[in-house]
Design a protein around this motif. Structure first.
Motif, short mmCIF file in Angstrom:
data_model
loop_
_atom_site.label_atom_id
_atom_site.label_comp_id
_atom_site.label_asym_id
_atom_site.label_seq_id
_atom_site.Cartn_x
_atom_site.Cartn_y
_atom_site.Cartn_z
N ALA A 158 0.83 -1.21 0.00
CA ALA A 158 0.00 0.00 0.00
C ALA A 158 0.87 1.26 0.00
CB ALA A 158 -0.94 0.00 1.21
N GLY A 159 1.92 1.26 0.84
CA GLY A 159 2.81 2.41 0.88
C GLY A 159 3.54 2.62 -0.43
N TYR A 160 3.98 1.54 -1.05
CA TYR A 160 4.70 1.64 -2.32
C TYR A 160 3.76 2.12 -3.43
CZ TYR A 160 7.67 0.20 -6.26
OH TYR A 160 8.42 0.17 -7.41
N PHE A 161 2.51 1.62 -3.42
CA PHE A 161 1.53 2.04 -4.43
C PHE A 161 1.26 3.53 -4.34
CE2 PHE A 161 -3.03 2.56 -5.63
CZ PHE A 161 -2.87 2.34 -6.99
N ASN A 162 1.06 4.02 -3.12
CA ASN A 162 0.83 5.46 -2.94
C ASN A 162 2.05 6.27 -3.36
OD1 ASN A 162 -1.76 5.05 -1.90
ND2 ASN A 162 -1.03 4.88 0.21
N MET A 163 3.24 5.75 -3.06
CA MET A 163 4.46 6.46 -3.43
C MET A 163 4.62 6.52 -4.94
SD MET A 163 8.36 5.66 -2.18
CE MET A 163 7.96 5.90 -0.45
N LEU A 164 4.29 5.42 -5.62
CA LEU A 164 4.36 5.41 -7.09
C LEU A 164 3.48 6.50 -7.68
CD1 LEU A 164 4.30 1.63 -8.14
CD2 LEU A 164 6.02 3.32 -8.82
N GLN A 165 2.24 6.58 -7.21
CA GLN A 165 1.29 7.53 -7.78
C GLN A 165 1.61 8.97 -7.43
OE1 GLN A 165 -2.46 5.76 -6.26
NE2 GLN A 165 -2.97 5.40 -8.41
N SER A 166 2.01 9.21 -6.18
CA SER A 166 2.16 10.59 -5.72
C SER A 166 3.55 11.17 -5.95
CB SER A 166 1.82 10.68 -4.23
OG SER A 166 2.73 9.89 -3.46
N SER A 167 4.58 10.32 -5.99
CA SER A 167 5.95 10.85 -6.02
C SER A 167 6.80 10.29 -7.16
CB SER A 167 6.64 10.56 -4.68
OG SER A 167 5.93 11.12 -3.61
N ILE A 168 6.88 8.97 -7.26
CA ILE A 168 7.84 8.35 -8.18
C ILE A 168 7.51 8.65 -9.63
CG2 ILE A 168 8.85 6.18 -8.96
CD1 ILE A 168 8.41 5.09 -6.13
N ASP A 172 12.97 -4.71 -8.25
CA ASP A 172 13.28 -6.12 -8.00
C ASP A 172 12.01 -6.87 -7.60
OD1 ASP A 172 12.77 -5.53 -5.35
OD2 ASP A 172 14.88 -5.45 -4.77
N GLY A 173 12.18 -8.12 -7.20
CA GLY A 173 11.03 -8.96 -6.92
C GLY A 173 10.57 -8.97 -5.49
N ALA A 174 10.82 -7.90 -4.73
CA ALA A 174 10.40 -7.85 -3.33
C ALA A 174 8.88 -7.97 -3.24
CB ALA A 174 10.87 -6.55 -2.69
N PRO A 175 8.36 -8.59 -2.18
CA PRO A 175 6.91 -8.79 -2.05
C PRO A 175 6.07 -7.53 -2.23
CG PRO A 175 8.06 -10.12 -0.42
CD PRO A 175 9.10 -9.29 -1.09
N PRO A 176 6.47 -6.36 -1.65
CA PRO A 176 5.62 -5.17 -1.84
C PRO A 176 5.47 -4.74 -3.30
CG PRO A 176 7.16 -4.83 -0.02
CD PRO A 176 7.58 -6.09 -0.72
N HIS A 177 6.36 -5.21 -4.17
CA HIS A 177 6.32 -4.81 -5.58
C HIS A 177 5.36 -5.66 -6.41
CE1 HIS A 177 10.75 -3.29 -5.05
NE2 HIS A 177 9.88 -2.58 -4.36
N PHE A 178 4.80 -6.71 -5.81
CA PHE A 178 4.10 -7.72 -6.60
C PHE A 178 2.59 -7.56 -6.55
CE2 PHE A 178 2.86 -12.27 -7.40
CZ PHE A 178 3.32 -12.32 -8.70
N HIS A 179 2.08 -6.60 -5.83
CA HIS A 179 0.63 -6.43 -5.72
C HIS A 179 0.04 -6.08 -7.09
CE1 HIS A 179 -3.26 -4.80 -4.37
NE2 HIS A 179 -3.05 -5.51 -3.26
N SER A 180 -1.18 -6.55 -7.34
CA SER A 180 -1.81 -6.35 -8.65
C SER A 180 -2.02 -4.87 -8.95
CB SER A 180 -3.15 -7.09 -8.70
OG SER A 180 -4.03 -6.64 -7.66
#
Length: 367
Positions: free
Chosen positions: A221-231, A249-257
């Motif tokens: 969830a944190g990574y998804f929000n960061m992608l949309q708002s910042s990255i 990379d293949g870290a678990p937080p990166h794999f969410h649909s």
């Protein structure tokens, strides 16, 4: 305490007292009466007895020095020791000393004085399976194929990763290779529950993207929000309408649909990662600039300032990222192409332990 060295007369007295009773305790009691100091140890007394039985004398024949005889480090003995290590470089000093009939102290002296001989510690690496090596080869071949089509291709990739910075200055050895101009010779006590920050950074030929900070640990969830708002907005600001590849990379937080849908929308057909348009091989920190270069240098600089609060830690991370010279990032990113060739030469295996990069891009980030 017993004297460090016994005179010849003292050694004769010890032997004389011993032969009267053949009792070490009696010798120690006699010593106290005679000298009013702490007596030699039981081991020392036994060695004097054994020396007399073996050599017929208690006289120290080596530089008027009592105690254990210092073994030879002459050319013949040195050649024997070095030959033993040449045949078995991983052999221990203790084993070599026993095998060559040389004391361990002499073996250490021989290694210390022998020209060009050094001790090397192994680098801890993850074991690669056959499938891991295959995926590494496929990725490197894909990079090389793209570069053959477009010489500027590596300049169009944004490499990304996360790392954790702790207030106690602990470096996660899995995430980075630690490089510095000088050996810091530091020791860090392992502590649990130390406050820290989880940081996302991107590296591209146009510079550093970020840093961006998670609230707590990295989650999907944190990574998804960061992608949309910042990255994603920052990448678009850097590259405009140009087609850019995004790597993770293949870290678990990166794999969410939701994250994969976001990447498909913003980088259609152009994102590298687990189940991405291009598969990024697991266990490959030697192929991404953040792992083989940025994190180690960044932590080296941040921890040198010894931040004591999370606010200071965050400030030092942000300052260190802005302090990276503009010409460094393109050179670091372009070095991936060379590393891919080295990986192919190793048939997908580990290669950093056998390669020394002396080019400019492998010098420290900060001046």
């Amino acid at each position: 305490m017993a004297p460090n060295r016994l005179s010849f007369e003292q050694r004769k007295l010890i032997l004389k007292w011993y032969w009267k009773s053949e009792n070490v305790c009696d010798v120690q009691r006699q010593w106290r009466r005679e000298f009013t100091t702490e007596p030699p140890t039981r081991l020392t007394i036994a060695r004097i007895r054994d020396k007399f039985e073996a050599e017929g004398t208690v006289q120290n024949m080596h530089k008027n020095r009592s105690g254990r005889r210092r073994s030879s480090t002459g050319e013949e003995n040195a050649a024997l020791v070095l030959q033993a290590f040449t045949q078995s470089p991983q052999k221990s000093v203790r084993h070599t000393a026993r095998e060559t009939g040389t004391s361990r102290a002499s073996v250490y002296r021989i290694l210390k004085t022998a020209p060009k001989w050094k001790s090397f510690l192994p680098q801890l690496l993850h074991s690669l399976s056959e499938d891991d090596s295959r995926r590494r080869v496929e990725f490197c071949e894909w990079i090389q194929g793209k570069v053959n089509e477009d010489k500027q291709f590596v300049d169009k990739i944004v490499w990304s990763n996360e790392a954790t910075f702790k207030l106690n200055g602990t470096v996660n050895r899995y995430n980075c290779v630690y490089r510095s101009l000088e050996n810091p010779k530091s020791q860090v006590d392992k502590e649990d529950n130390v406050p820290g920050l989880t940081v996302w950074c991107g590296v591209s030929s146009k510079g550093i993207v970020g840093p961006f900070f998670f609230e707590g640990t990295a989650t999907d969830a944190g990574y998804f929000n960061m992608l949309q708002s910042s990255i994603v907005p920052t990448i678009h600001q850097l590259y405009g309408d140009k087609k850019v590849y995004y790597q993770q990379d293949g870290a678990p937080p990166h794999f969410h649909s939701d994250i994969r849908d976001c990447l498909d929308t913003n980088f259609p057909g152009r994102w590298i990662g687990r189940t991405g348009n291009v598969d990024y091989p697991p266990l490959s920190p030697d192929l991404t600039p953040l792992d083989f270069y940025l994190w180690g240098n960044l932590k080296n600089t941040v921890y040198a300032k010894k931040p004591s609060t999370l606010q200071e830690l965050r400030h030092e991370i942000e300052w260190s990222c802005t302090a990276i010279p503009a010409l460094i990032c393109p050179k670091v990113c372009r070095s991936v192409f060379r590393r891919c060739q080295q990986c192919l030469d190793a048939k997908g295996g580990q290669f950093e332990h056998a390669v020394y990069d002396s080019e400019q891009c492998d010098k420290p980030l900060f001046h």
